[in-house]
Design a protein around this motif. Structure first.
Motif, PDB file in Angstrom:
ATOM      1  N   SER A 171       0.872  -1.176   0.000  1.00 43.73           N
ATOM      2  CA  SER A 171       0.000   0.000   0.000  1.00 43.73           C
ATOM      3  C   SER A 171       0.898   1.211   0.000  1.00 43.73           C
ATOM      4  CB  SER A 171      -0.836   0.063   1.276  1.00 43.73           C
ATOM      5  OG  SER A 171      -1.712  -1.001   1.323  1.00 43.73           O
ATOM      6  N   GLY A 172       0.508   2.239  -0.671  1.00 43.92           N
ATOM      7  CA  GLY A 172       1.366   3.414  -0.636  1.00 43.92           C
ATOM      8  C   GLY A 172       0.884   4.536  -1.513  1.00 43.92           C
ATOM      9  N   LEU A 173       1.825   5.371  -1.907  1.00 44.37           N
ATOM     10  CA  LEU A 173       1.484   6.594  -2.621  1.00 44.37           C
ATOM     11  C   LEU A 173       1.146   6.316  -4.081  1.00 44.37           C
ATOM     12  CD1 LEU A 173       4.366   8.705  -1.142  1.00 44.37           C
ATOM     13  CD2 LEU A 173       1.948   8.849  -0.564  1.00 44.37           C
ATOM     14  N   PRO A 174       0.136   7.001  -4.600  1.00 41.69           N
ATOM     15  CA  PRO A 174      -0.183   6.826  -6.009  1.00 41.69           C
ATOM     16  C   PRO A 174       0.912   7.452  -6.871  1.00 41.69           C
ATOM     17  CG  PRO A 174      -1.575   8.520  -5.044  1.00 41.69           C
ATOM     18  CD  PRO A 174      -0.756   7.944  -3.933  1.00 41.69           C
ATOM     19  N   GLY A 176       2.694   9.445  -9.732  1.00 42.37           N
ATOM     20  CA  GLY A 176       2.297  10.628 -10.490  1.00 42.37           C
ATOM     21  C   GLY A 176       1.500  11.612  -9.660  1.00 42.37           C
ATOM     22  N   GLY A 177       1.274  11.285  -8.385  1.00 40.70           N
ATOM     23  CA  GLY A 177       0.504  12.188  -7.531  1.00 40.70           C
ATOM     24  C   GLY A 177       1.427  13.078  -6.725  1.00 40.70           C
ATOM     25  N   ASP A 178       0.827  13.927  -5.927  1.00 40.89           N
ATOM     26  CA  ASP A 178       1.605  14.792  -5.056  1.00 40.89           C
ATOM     27  C   ASP A 178       1.542  14.272  -3.640  1.00 40.89           C
ATOM     28  OD1 ASP A 178       2.518  16.816  -6.817  1.00 40.89           O
ATOM     29  OD2 ASP A 178       0.452  17.525  -6.959  1.00 40.89           O
ATOM     30  N   LEU A 179       2.683  14.238  -2.995  1.00 39.80           N
ATOM     31  CA  LEU A 179       2.756  13.772  -1.617  1.00 39.80           C
ATOM     32  C   LEU A 179       1.800  14.564  -0.720  1.00 39.80           C
ATOM     33  CD1 LEU A 179       4.828  11.842   0.062  1.00 39.80           C
ATOM     34  CD2 LEU A 179       5.615  14.030   0.925  1.00 39.80           C
ATOM     35  N   GLU A 180       1.751  15.889  -0.966  1.00 37.63           N
ATOM     36  CA  GLU A 180       0.972  16.752  -0.073  1.00 37.63           C
ATOM     37  C   GLU A 180      -0.528  16.450  -0.111  1.00 37.63           C
ATOM     38  OE1 GLU A 180       1.818  20.218  -3.228  1.00 37.63           O
ATOM     39  OE2 GLU A 180       0.561  20.842  -1.566  1.00 37.63           O
ATOM     40  N   TYR A 181      -0.992  15.828  -1.203  1.00 35.60           N
ATOM     41  CA  TYR A 181      -2.423  15.558  -1.284  1.00 35.60           C
ATOM     42  C   TYR A 181      -2.813  14.168  -0.787  1.00 35.60           C
ATOM     43  CZ  TYR A 181      -2.716  19.833  -3.963  1.00 35.60           C
ATOM     44  OH  TYR A 181      -2.648  21.142  -4.340  1.00 35.60           O
ATOM     45  N   ALA A 182      -1.807  13.376  -0.400  1.00 31.02           N
ATOM     46  CA  ALA A 182      -2.131  12.025   0.067  1.00 31.02           C
ATOM     47  C   ALA A 182      -2.824  12.094   1.427  1.00 31.02           C
ATOM     48  CB  ALA A 182      -0.855  11.203   0.173  1.00 31.02           C
ATOM     49  N   ASP A 183      -3.816  11.225   1.645  1.00 38.60           N
ATOM     50  CA  ASP A 183      -4.464  11.242   2.959  1.00 38.60           C
ATOM     51  C   ASP A 183      -3.551  10.564   3.978  1.00 38.60           C
ATOM     52  OD1 ASP A 183      -5.789   8.324   3.598  1.00 38.60           O
ATOM     53  OD2 ASP A 183      -5.535   8.716   1.455  1.00 38.60           O
ATOM     54  N   VAL A 185      -3.865   8.183   6.113  1.00 42.36           N
ATOM     55  CA  VAL A 185      -3.814   6.728   6.231  1.00 42.36           C
ATOM     56  C   VAL A 185      -2.880   6.153   5.172  1.00 42.36           C
ATOM     57  CG1 VAL A 185      -5.163   4.607   6.204  1.00 42.36           C
ATOM     58  CG2 VAL A 185      -6.144   6.689   7.157  1.00 42.36           C
ATOM     59  N   THR A 186      -3.039   6.629   3.935  1.00 39.17           N
ATOM     60  CA  THR A 186      -2.193   6.153   2.846  1.00 39.17           C
ATOM     61  C   THR A 186      -0.731   6.519   3.104  1.00 39.17           C
ATOM     62  OG1 THR A 186      -4.045   6.514   1.364  1.00 39.17           O
ATOM     63  CG2 THR A 186      -1.911   6.177   0.341  1.00 39.17           C
ATOM     64  N   LEU A 187      -0.519   7.753   3.524  1.00 36.46           N
ATOM     65  CA  LEU A 187       0.833   8.216   3.797  1.00 36.46           C
ATOM     66  C   LEU A 187       1.456   7.403   4.929  1.00 36.46           C
ATOM     67  CD1 LEU A 187       2.622  10.330   2.535  1.00 36.46           C
ATOM     68  CD2 LEU A 187       1.712  12.024   4.107  1.00 36.46           C
ATOM     69  N   GLY A 188       0.637   7.123   5.956  1.00 31.72           N
ATOM     70  CA  GLY A 188       1.095   6.322   7.093  1.00 31.72           C
ATOM     71  C   GLY A 188       1.507   4.933   6.635  1.00 31.72           C
ATOM     72  N   ARG A 189       0.694   4.339   5.763  1.00 26.69           N
ATOM     73  CA  ARG A 189       0.994   3.013   5.239  1.00 26.69           C
ATOM     74  C   ARG A 189       2.271   3.036   4.407  1.00 26.69           C
ATOM     75  NH1 ARG A 189      -2.643  -0.914   3.897  1.00 26.69           N
ATOM     76  NH2 ARG A 189      -4.320  -1.118   5.404  1.00 26.69           N
ATOM     77  N   ALA A 190       2.426   4.133   3.658  1.00 27.41           N
ATOM     78  CA  ALA A 190       3.614   4.251   2.816  1.00 27.41           C
ATOM     79  C   ALA A 190       4.872   4.302   3.683  1.00 27.41           C
ATOM     80  CB  ALA A 190       3.519   5.482   1.928  1.00 27.41           C
ATOM     81  N   PHE A 191       4.754   4.965   4.847  1.00 24.22           N
ATOM     82  CA  PHE A 191       5.892   5.003   5.762  1.00 24.22           C
ATOM     83  C   PHE A 191       6.206   3.610   6.301  1.00 24.22           C
ATOM     84  CE2 PHE A 191       6.055   9.589   5.997  1.00 24.22           C
ATOM     85  CZ  PHE A 191       7.387   9.802   6.304  1.00 24.22           C
TER      86      PHE A 191
ATOM     87  N   THR B 143      -7.085  14.854  15.900  1.00 25.91           N
ATOM     88  CA  THR B 143      -6.327  14.084  14.911  1.00 25.91           C
ATOM     89  C   THR B 143      -7.307  13.505  13.894  1.00 25.91           C
ATOM     90  OG1 THR B 143      -5.028  13.383  16.832  1.00 25.91           O
ATOM     91  CG2 THR B 143      -4.476  12.369  14.728  1.00 25.91           C
ATOM     92  N   PRO B 144      -7.532  14.219  12.776  1.00 25.85           N
ATOM     93  CA  PRO B 144      -8.561  13.783  11.823  1.00 25.85           C
ATOM     94  C   PRO B 144      -8.396  12.341  11.330  1.00 25.85           C
ATOM     95  CG  PRO B 144      -7.796  15.988  11.277  1.00 25.85           C
ATOM     96  CD  PRO B 144      -6.917  15.495  12.384  1.00 25.85           C
ATOM     97  N   ARG B 145      -7.165  11.859  11.268  1.00 27.91           N
ATOM     98  CA  ARG B 145      -6.921  10.489  10.824  1.00 27.91           C
ATOM     99  C   ARG B 145      -7.723   9.468  11.634  1.00 27.91           C
ATOM    100  NH1 ARG B 145      -3.804   6.381  12.557  1.00 27.91           N
ATOM    101  NH2 ARG B 145      -3.019   7.581  14.291  1.00 27.91           N
ATOM    102  N   LEU B 146      -7.986   9.805  12.908  1.00 30.08           N
ATOM    103  CA  LEU B 146      -8.651   8.844  13.787  1.00 30.08           C
ATOM    104  C   LEU B 146     -10.104   8.596  13.401  1.00 30.08           C
ATOM    105  CD1 LEU B 146      -7.041   9.922  17.134  1.00 30.08           C
ATOM    106  CD2 LEU B 146      -6.626   7.818  15.886  1.00 30.08           C
ATOM    107  N   ALA B 147     -10.670   9.447  12.547  1.00 30.00           N
ATOM    108  CA  ALA B 147     -12.029   9.187  12.074  1.00 30.00           C
ATOM    109  C   ALA B 147     -12.085   7.800  11.443  1.00 30.00           C
ATOM    110  CB  ALA B 147     -12.455  10.255  11.068  1.00 30.00           C
ATOM    111  N   GLY B 148     -11.048   7.476  10.672  1.00 28.20           N
ATOM    112  CA  GLY B 148     -10.977   6.164  10.036  1.00 28.20           C
ATOM    113  C   GLY B 148     -10.824   5.053  11.052  1.00 28.20           C
ATOM    114  N   VAL B 149     -10.036   5.296  12.087  1.00 30.04           N
ATOM    115  CA  VAL B 149      -9.813   4.272  13.108  1.00 30.04           C
ATOM    116  C   VAL B 149     -11.118   3.985  13.853  1.00 30.04           C
ATOM    117  CG1 VAL B 149      -8.537   3.715  15.224  1.00 30.04           C
ATOM    118  CG2 VAL B 149      -7.389   4.906  13.350  1.00 30.04           C
TER     119      VAL B 149
END
Lengths: 198, 375
Positions: A171-174, A176-183, A185-191, B143-149
């Protein structure tokens, strides 16, 4: 409400996924009013598709024959099996042209709310396929949502007993996208799934 | 942040409504049933994606219309953000941020509100579910992320409970419930995260709560706020997760019998203490009011101290009528330093005069601005 058969048509169309009452009405009137629209062609395709298309005996993908084109293709690498939820997912992965192995379509994901348990999925068939030792790696490509993850966890535990490598799509960043627009959860998963580059 | 303009189309009883409130307190006056609360409900909806009065979105759409539109210009530090939400009776709701398509669920990143309402009394007196919601709404605002949690936890809980119920009906013995372990794992992971955040919230809230209570009640009554977790485990996340997992394992037979998950954050409660006694059951009516107001005030102050968007917008919905004059005065003083406060009242006299700087009269779904009298 329209008279009899027209309303019946709208109701039937409205039962299809992704079609609300307004779209159903629009399609119904398109069928009724457009002269160039060939109704007999549509109806015959509908009948034909139900008659001809079956599910591949090996992988569960849609197929016009007993086994699907991918399972019959000798150029495919039989040591890899990619496990997906639906036949649609096979098409998506095929578009990438990256994967040259075989597939296994489960027919859904584990979801007690929808009454789907492991026995309702094609898991037993998967185990049978793995029994002869040809397969070296199983790639689990179920959806990255709760039910997909639960199915992936279930499968990985089941496969642990076999001497087969089991992997899960990242799971990770799309791209061709911009890092700043990633949500987050996705960014967390990418880390979490970051890779060492040097 | 503050609302610099609000415009409604077919929202509740309003065909159209447009107001341009300024900084400070904004008072909406009108008899009952004229639509005062609908205005603040619209603002609160953007921040919480829900209503404090109903759980059905379609109730927000004016009768006979297919869609309601809420448009809010927010200003903070010289910047403005335009949030637009279209609630559709059929089909998905639409959202725009500065005219670009966006997701409604992203709105809470731009706007935050703290609403004070007579229902807040139930925070102190009512069922634990209200107190859990209070905590979860706040951890999501922090922490808006927690909405998903939080929503994933609810979904796992539902999946797991359904599995437990079917196990009971089909009479499967517990050793055979292969997939239960998988849901347990997710439940523990998500539940541990929620509990850690709730603990952190209550720890951070306890100081501001004491100050807020003193500001509103006018005296120190030794208030305390403690999580009463359904799982009694040491503070560390690892220890909590371990205990949670063990309890699920040992309680399995009983859970199958009952067909539900018997431990976890969904069974937590919070104990509000007052003079070393639980406020629930011991506090007088006036003390309960002071407590409820202090909870909201301390939440607002906590959000303010952490937010990059400035103060949350305060909403005091029909609150002043319920308070005695001393509490009214002290509440007015406590909210005075917030960027913007919306106040609804049936009778203007209930609102302390120092807050009557901008007054809108609401009558049968029309709003008129009262030109302030200069003396």
């Amino acid at each position: 409400m329209y008279d009899g058969i027209v309303q019946e048509l709208i109701d039937e169309l409205g039962r299809l996924p992704g079609i609300g009452p307004k779209s159903a009405q629009r399609i119904a009137f398109h069928i009724l009013q457009t002269e160039s629209f060939d109704v007999s062609r549509l109806s015959s395709v509908l009948v034909e598709v139900r008659e001809k298309v079956k599910f591949c005996e090996i992988c569960g993908n849609v197929s016009e024959e007993v086994t699907c084109g991918i399972c019959r293709d000798p150029r495919r690498d039989p040591t890899f099996i990619c496990v997906v939820e639906e036949a649609k997912d096979v098409v998506a992965i095929e578009r990438t042209r990256e994967f040259r192995g075989l597939y296994h379509v489960l027919g859904g994901a584990i979801s007690p709310i929808d009454g789907i348990g492991p026995d309702d999925l094609r898991i037993r068939q998967l185990m049978t396929r793995l029994a002869d030792g040809t397969v070296m790696e199983v790639i689990i490509a179920t959806d990255p949502n709760l039910e997909g993850e639960a199915t992936a966890t279930y499968l990985s535990r089941l496969l642990k007993t076999l001497e087969i490598k089991v992997s899960r799509l990242a799971s990770g960043l799309p791209v061709g996208g911009d890092l700043e627009y990633a949500d987050e959860v996705t960014l967390g998963r990418a880390f979490e799934g970051r890779r060492t580059v040097s | 942040m503050h609302v610099s303009s609000l415009s409604l189309r077919d929202f509740r009883n309003y065909a159209t409504a447009d107001i341009e409130p300024g900084l400070g307190s904004v008072v909406l006056v009108g008899s009952n049933g004229q639509g005062k609360t609908n205005i603040v409900e619209a603002i609160n909806f953007l921040a919480t994606l829900g209503s404090h009065r109903t759980s059905i979105d379609s109730a927000l759409i004016r009768q006979g219309s297919d869609a309601a539109i809420v448009r809010v210009n927010l200003a903070h530090d010289g910047r403005t953000i335009l949030l637009e939400a279209q609630l559709n009776r059929n089909g998905a709701n639409k959202a725009q941020v500065n005219h670009a398509n966006a997701k409604l669920r992203d709105f809470p990143r731009y706007i935050s509100t703290v609403i004070f309402a007579p229902e807040d009394l139930m925070l102190v007196r009512g069922e634990p579910s209200g107190r859990r919601k209070f905590m979860d709404d706040l951890i999501i605002q922090r922490t808006p992320r927690l909405a998903g949690v939080v929503s994933d936890y609810d979904r796992v809980l539902k999946q797991r409970n359904t599995l437990l119920k079917t196990a009971r009906v089909k009479d499967i013995d517990s050793g055979n419930l292969g997939t239960l372990d998988i849901w347990d794992e997710r439940l523990v992971a998500l539940g541990t995260e929620i509990t850690s955040e709730r603990r952190r919230l209550l720890a951070d809230l306890s100081g501001p709560l004491g100050e807020a209570y003193e500001a509103i009640a006018g005296s120190d009554h030794a208030v305390s706020i403690d999580l009463k977790p359904s799982i009694d485990a040491p503070e560390s996340a690892a220890a909590y997760a371990e205990k949670f997992k063990n309890l699920l394992e040992t309680g399995r037979v009983q859970e199958i019998e009952r067909g539900m998950t018997l431990v976890g954050p969904h069974r937590d409660d919070v104990e509000f203490g007052l003079n070393n006694l639980p406020a629930k059951g011991y506090a007088s009516h006036g003390e309960t009011w002071s407590y409820a107001l202090s909870l909201k005030l301390s939440a607002a102050r906590l959000l303010r101290s952490e937010s990059v968007l400035g103060d949350p917008i305060l909403i005091l919905d029909d609150v002043f009528a319920e308070l005695d004059s001393a509490r009214r005065e002290r509440l007015a003083e406590a909210v005075a330093d917030f960027e913007q406060t919306f106040i609804t009242a049936a009778v203007a006299e209930d609102v302390p005069p120092q807050l009557m700087t901008q007054v809108f009269h609401v009558k049968k779904g029309t709003i008129s601005y009262e030109i302030p009298a200069h003396d």
